[in-house]
Design a protein around this motif. Structure first.
Motif, short mmCIF file in Angstrom:
data_model
loop_
_atom_site.label_atom_id
_atom_site.label_comp_id
_atom_site.label_asym_id
_atom_site.label_seq_id
_atom_site.Cartn_x
_atom_site.Cartn_y
_atom_site.Cartn_z
N ALA A 165 31.99 27.48 43.84
CA ALA A 165 33.18 28.25 44.20
C ALA A 165 32.96 29.71 43.82
O ALA A 165 32.78 30.02 42.64
CB ALA A 165 34.41 27.70 43.50
N TYR A 166 32.95 30.60 44.81
CA TYR A 166 32.88 32.03 44.54
C TYR A 166 34.30 32.53 44.23
O TYR A 166 35.26 32.16 44.92
CB TYR A 166 32.36 32.78 45.76
CG TYR A 166 30.88 32.62 46.06
CD1 TYR A 166 30.08 31.73 45.37
CD2 TYR A 166 30.29 33.37 47.09
CE1 TYR A 166 28.73 31.59 45.66
CE2 TYR A 166 28.95 33.24 47.40
CZ TYR A 166 28.17 32.35 46.69
OH TYR A 166 26.84 32.21 47.00
N THR A 167 34.41 33.38 43.23
CA THR A 167 35.73 33.84 42.79
C THR A 167 35.67 35.25 42.23
O THR A 167 34.65 35.67 41.67
CB THR A 167 36.32 32.90 41.73
OG1 THR A 167 37.67 33.29 41.44
CG2 THR A 167 35.50 32.92 40.44
N ALA A 168 36.80 35.97 42.36
CA ALA A 168 36.98 37.25 41.69
C ALA A 168 38.14 37.17 40.71
O ALA A 168 38.64 38.20 40.25
CB ALA A 168 37.22 38.36 42.72
N LEU A 169 38.58 35.96 40.37
CA LEU A 169 39.64 35.79 39.39
C LEU A 169 39.20 36.33 38.03
O LEU A 169 38.00 36.48 37.75
CB LEU A 169 40.01 34.31 39.27
CG LEU A 169 40.72 33.68 40.47
CD1 LEU A 169 40.83 32.17 40.27
CD2 LEU A 169 42.09 34.29 40.70
N ILE A 172 33.46 21.68 39.72
CA ILE A 172 33.51 23.08 40.14
C ILE A 172 32.49 23.90 39.35
O ILE A 172 32.50 23.91 38.12
CB ILE A 172 34.91 23.67 39.95
CG1 ILE A 172 35.93 22.91 40.81
CG2 ILE A 172 34.93 25.16 40.30
CD1 ILE A 172 35.68 22.99 42.30
N ALA A 173 31.62 24.59 40.07
CA ALA A 173 30.67 25.53 39.47
C ALA A 173 31.06 26.92 39.93
O ALA A 173 30.92 27.26 41.11
CB ALA A 173 29.25 25.20 39.91
N TRP A 174 31.59 27.71 39.02
CA TRP A 174 32.06 29.05 39.38
C TRP A 174 30.91 30.03 39.52
O TRP A 174 29.97 30.03 38.72
CB TRP A 174 32.98 29.61 38.30
CG TRP A 174 34.30 28.95 38.09
CD1 TRP A 174 34.71 28.30 36.96
CD2 TRP A 174 35.40 28.89 39.01
NE1 TRP A 174 36.00 27.84 37.12
CE2 TRP A 174 36.45 28.19 38.36
CE3 TRP A 174 35.59 29.36 40.32
CZ2 TRP A 174 37.67 27.96 38.98
CZ3 TRP A 174 36.81 29.13 40.93
CH2 TRP A 174 37.83 28.44 40.27
N LEU A 175 31.00 30.89 40.49
CA LEU A 175 30.18 32.08 40.56
C LEU A 175 31.16 33.24 40.64
O LEU A 175 31.83 33.42 41.66
CB LEU A 175 29.25 32.06 41.77
CG LEU A 175 28.18 33.16 41.81
CD1 LEU A 175 26.96 32.71 42.59
CD2 LEU A 175 28.73 34.45 42.38
N ARG A 176 31.31 33.96 39.53
CA ARG A 176 32.32 35.01 39.44
C ARG A 176 31.69 36.39 39.53
O ARG A 176 30.67 36.68 38.89
CB ARG A 176 33.10 34.92 38.12
CG ARG A 176 34.23 35.94 38.09
CD ARG A 176 34.84 36.18 36.74
NE ARG A 176 35.84 37.22 36.87
CZ ARG A 176 35.57 38.52 36.81
NH1 ARG A 176 34.34 38.94 36.57
NH2 ARG A 176 36.53 39.41 36.99
N ALA A 177 32.31 37.25 40.32
CA ALA A 177 31.86 38.64 40.44
C ALA A 177 33.03 39.46 40.96
O ALA A 177 34.10 38.94 41.26
CB ALA A 177 30.66 38.74 41.38
N SER A 178 32.82 40.77 41.06
CA SER A 178 33.85 41.64 41.60
C SER A 178 34.07 41.35 43.09
O SER A 178 33.21 40.77 43.77
CB SER A 178 33.44 43.10 41.42
OG SER A 178 32.29 43.37 42.20
N THR A 179 35.22 41.77 43.59
CA THR A 179 35.56 41.53 45.00
C THR A 179 34.51 42.11 45.93
O THR A 179 34.09 41.45 46.90
CB THR A 179 36.93 42.16 45.31
OG1 THR A 179 37.92 41.52 44.49
CG2 THR A 179 37.29 41.99 46.78
N GLY A 180 34.08 43.33 45.67
CA GLY A 180 33.09 43.95 46.55
C GLY A 180 31.79 43.18 46.60
O GLY A 180 31.19 43.01 47.67
N PHE A 181 31.34 42.70 45.44
CA PHE A 181 30.08 41.97 45.40
C PHE A 181 30.22 40.62 46.11
O PHE A 181 29.33 40.21 46.87
CB PHE A 181 29.64 41.75 43.95
CG PHE A 181 28.31 41.05 43.84
CD1 PHE A 181 27.13 41.71 44.10
CD2 PHE A 181 28.26 39.70 43.52
CE1 PHE A 181 25.91 41.06 44.02
CE2 PHE A 181 27.05 39.04 43.44
CZ PHE A 181 25.86 39.72 43.68
N ILE A 182 31.34 39.92 45.87
CA ILE A 182 31.57 38.65 46.55
C ILE A 182 31.57 38.85 48.07
O ILE A 182 30.96 38.08 48.82
CB ILE A 182 32.92 38.04 46.11
CG1 ILE A 182 32.85 37.58 44.65
CG2 ILE A 182 33.33 36.89 47.03
CD1 ILE A 182 32.05 36.34 44.39
#
Length: 334
Positions: free
Chosen positions: A24-28, A49-59
């Motif tokens: 799951a890609y997220t910017a939360l 769920i395996a999170w991949l978190r980054a800023s909105t622009g990067f996502i």
């Protein structure tokens, strides 16, 4: 790219043989991730769920770059303007989660085929440090134009719109409300007072709460969290209206576990899920579950401008290129 990569965080629980991993890609915000993961896995026990978190622009850039070989199963907590771009590119599974009819209308995908659903909304605010302001005789702003006074020279920070969804909603709002010519003229003048453009929507408020700046342009819930924690800030929602963005979720097309990802999407549209979002956001999709902190400004939602998310999505690349040309020299990498 290095700054964006530095912002990336991959977090997953220990793998269990009985669970199927879903990326799951997220910017939360980081503190939201574990409660949501645990709730998803309780509601859909077959999913991990395996999170991949980054800023909105990067996502946004990553999903578009992966269009021929998608790596995410789900997008959860991603700006609607980004989801609209993915929908236009045919990257989302056309799935309408169970129960979406109960959600507030502007959180539902208006364009067939239905592909994404809103979770929460956040809006642009000014974190205004009253102690710094008192030392430098700076008047509390009421309108966006009040940030242009000479007393604020070098005492303002805001998010980089290429990295931050909050930064982009602010820029897009000025262009929509003032018109493009006057909007760029406003940002030219504001740029003279900005010390730096920071790589996330939270950082300007954190820096202002710490006393480094007089004014940090940020989003409502980060401001409320800082104020509730004792920071000497006022939360200013300008009288002339503020930009906003919806965060939402979608299932990515072309991935192997589509049926399982759709079950997670059903959960994400539920009242239970929205009650969880309401711990972090004052404005959520399901009616009647919001419970904002007492420090949250009561007039905030009323001051959200009449924004056009589709326009924001279509014009994102053009706006960011022009913004970088004019103001990129003050961007501060993570």
């Amino acid at each position: 790219m290095p700054a964006a990569l530095a912002a990336l965080a991959l977090a997953a629980p220990a793998t269990g043989a009985e669970r199927t991993p879903l990326v799951a890609y997220t910017a939360l915000e980081p503190e939201q991730l574990d409660p949501i993961r645990r709730a998803v896995e309780a509601a859909v026990p077959e999913a991990e769920i395996a999170w991949l978190r980054a800023s909105t622009g990067f996502i946004t850039d990553r999903v578009l770059a992966e269009r021929d070989a998608p790596q995410a199963d789900l997008l959860l907590g991603v700006a609607a303007t980004s989801l609209l771009q993915f929908e236009s590119a045919g990257l989302l599974d056309p799935y309408r989660p169970a129960g979406v009819e109960a959600l507030r209308p502007f959180f539902r995908d208006p364009t067939p085929p239905y592909s994404w659903t809103g979770m929460d909304a956040y809006l642009g605010v000014i974190c205004f440090n009253v102690e710094v302001a008192g030392r430098h005789r700076i008047t509390r702003p009421s309108f966006w134009r009040d940030l242009l006074g000479p007393a604020l020279r070098g005492r303002i920070v805001m998010p980089d719109p290429a990295a931050s969804g909050t930064g982009y909603l602010l820029v897009a709002a000025w262009l929509q409300t003032l018109g493009e010519e006057a909007g760029w003229a406003y940002m030219d003048a504001l740029h003279e007072n900005v010390d730096a453009y920071l790589p996330s929507g939270s950082e300007p408020c954190r820096a202002t709460a710490a006393g480094t700046y007089a004014a940090g342009l940020s989003f409502d819930m980060r401001a409320a969290a800082e104020k509730a924690g004792g920071a000497p800030i006022d939360i200013v929602v300008p009288v002339d209206g503020t930009g906003w963005e919806t965060e939402g979720f979608a299932v990515v097309a072309g991935r192997p576990h589509l049926a399982l990802a759709r079950r997670v999407a059903d959960w994400a549209a539920s009242r239970e899920a929205n009650a969880l979002y309401a711990r972090s956001f004052a404005i959520v999709a399901y009616p009647g579950v919001s419970n904002p902190d007492p420090v949250y400004p009561l007039h905030a939602e009323a001051r959200m401008i009449r924004s056009d998310p589709a326009w924001m999505a279509r014009n994102r690349a053009r706006i960011l290129a022009e913004w970088a040309r004019r103001y990129g020299a003050k961007v501060r990498a993570r």
